[in-house]
Motif scaffolding. Sequence first.
Motif, PDB file in Angstrom:
ATOM      1  N   CYS A 250       0.940  -1.168  -0.062  1.00 34.57           N
ATOM      2  CA  CYS A 250       0.122  -0.026   0.030  1.00 34.57           C
ATOM      3  C   CYS A 250       0.724   1.222  -0.062  1.00 34.57           C
ATOM      4  N   HIS A 257       0.294  -6.302   2.406  1.00 29.01           N
ATOM      5  CA  HIS A 257      -0.900  -6.877   3.021  1.00 29.01           C
ATOM      6  C   HIS A 257      -1.663  -8.062   2.306  1.00 29.01           C
ATOM      7  N   CYS A 312      -1.844  -0.253  10.001  1.00 34.02           N
ATOM      8  CA  CYS A 312      -1.330   0.377   8.835  1.00 34.02           C
ATOM      9  C   CYS A 312      -1.843   1.674   8.616  1.00 34.02           C
ATOM     10  N   CYS A 314      -2.723   3.022   6.048  1.00 36.32           N
ATOM     11  CA  CYS A 314      -3.407   3.005   4.818  1.00 36.32           C
ATOM     12  C   CYS A 314      -5.078   2.576   5.133  1.00 36.32           C
ATOM     13  N   LYS A 320       0.359  -7.815   7.746  1.00 36.62           N
ATOM     14  CA  LYS A 320       1.127  -7.633   6.645  1.00 36.62           C
ATOM     15  C   LYS A 320       2.530  -8.674   6.576  1.00 36.62           C
TER      16      LYS A 320
HETATM   17 ZN   LIG Z   1      -1.258  -0.328   4.404  1.00 41.07          ZN
END
Ligand SMILES: [Zn+2]
Lengths: 435, 144
Positions: A250, A257, A312, A314, A320
């Motif tokens: 990402c 991920h 994360c 994002c 991850k």
């Molecule tokens: Zn991410």
Amino acid sequence: MEKYWNKEIECASRAKMKKLQDERLVAQVKHVYENVKYYRDLMDKKGVKPEDIKGTEDLHKLPFLSKADLREAYPYGLLAKPLSECVRIHSTSGTTGKRVVAFYTQNDVDMWDECCARAITAAGGTEDDVVQVAYGYGLFTGGMGLHGGSHKVGCLTLPMSSGNTERQIQFMQDLEATILCCTPSYAAYIGETIHDMGLSPDDLKLKAGIFGAEPWTEEMRRSIEKSLGIKAFDIYGLTESSGPGVAFECSEQSGMHINEDNFIPEIIDPDTGEVLPEGEVGELVFTSITKEAFPLLRYRTRDLCVLSRKKCSCGRTLIKMAKPMGRSDDMMIIRGVNVFPSQIETVLIEQGYSPNYLIEVDRVNNTDTLDISVEMNPDKFSDKVKDVQKEERALAGAMKDMLGINPKVHLVSPKSIARSEGKAVRVIDRRKLHD
Amino acid sequence: MSNVRQISVFVDNKPNQLAGVMKMIKECKINVRALSLADTSDFGIVRMIVNDTDKAVEKLKAASYAVTVTEVVAISIPDTPGQLSRVLDILGNRNVNLEYLYTFLGKSDRSVSFVIRVDDIENASVALNDGGIIQLTENDIAEM
Ligand SMILES: [Zn+2]
């Protein structure tokens, strides 16, 4: 603003994801036990029945599958659907021994496309993008995988396959490609060729690249990003589990991920097979819980890495995996020390050299020898022999600091080491010839 | 100043490497006036003085060779015993270190020309001038 292809899954709560995984795993184990004699025999031998698997917490009870099993069961031994329901195969390059052939139903292809669509979206792709797929098409999964994902997102897809680099660059310019998909070594080569053609990133519309199918370092990422003027994203997968898209990077660019709704990861101690807690380095193991035709349970990838559930930026909640430190296959044991080609790549880029190199390992008088050919950087070339030799010694010194053993470094002419359009061959180990 | 530009090219220690460089130079209709090859077990360095340095460098770089241009001194001395040793003494007396030297291709009956690579070219040039040694310019070489 971070964009998601499938927000409901990619940002699902842990509880929701676990419930989905539990249901799918239970059904998958039953499907495999009933339809795959090879795996049924393994389960019976271990005394595990499908009823024993009630959720992900029981995963560790199942037997492992290894590459050796896949070779032994070649070609149909692990097939779980009648061939009439299969629509495609892909295969590994099979440099040693038998190939591995993986089968796909239409649902398997759709799931794979979905995984790649998530990767392309995470790299900033939308239906307005032009995706140049410069992975090889054919038995190799790279080309068809990203091709399917690109279609699904609705991008204009350029099915270039690998090779014919000047034509690649011409299409890239004329059709204003915005996202490039290929192996990192080919991306580096394209960057070099663009430079040689007297072009710069400003002459291109590229904004992102999705690169995978071989290990690459953080230094190589920065170098490709600079030469192509893009943000470079890693993607992970293997033919055995479908292809690229098992995991994707990402905007945070700090690990990939894993598409957990389709693949459950575990990290194990490669020697004992014991499951290791999150955060520890070990061998990555995947269980595919949605694949129909070629559903591998607890498949040992031989990739060494770390898993992390850290939040994360994002917004995705998918677990991850760190960039694999190398495949246990790629690891060389030289004079008793573990050496990964990626360590050598790191040193070369740090010292201002091309990441195109060749490692030659041999055994002379019962001692391992390590010779590394590196292309001369024209900016560092001096007319004095002693200066060039000093540079070779400096490089060898930096490698010794990184590896713990002393290699012999040979500077060779620029561009004299073969460029790869697919997976690069970086190591020649001649010791096997003597065994 | 009458320094002369020397081209150095990095080559692998494999057959035909020097030949490859020379073929390229010849195809560009560039004349080589002086040439030497320093080689080790691993690699070699081709050093040369040509009549069109800029063009030669451009062509070699375009063919992906590692190329570097260095300023050297070119001298012409009588072809009689003791002359070269006199030159070396002149340089030694001014503490100029000699890296390497080689001769021009072809010579007249009376004189011989050398390329001299030193660590301190300004000092060397003055010393040679004071010692009455003839230094060649790029123009002299182009007309050879
Ligand atoms: Zn991410």
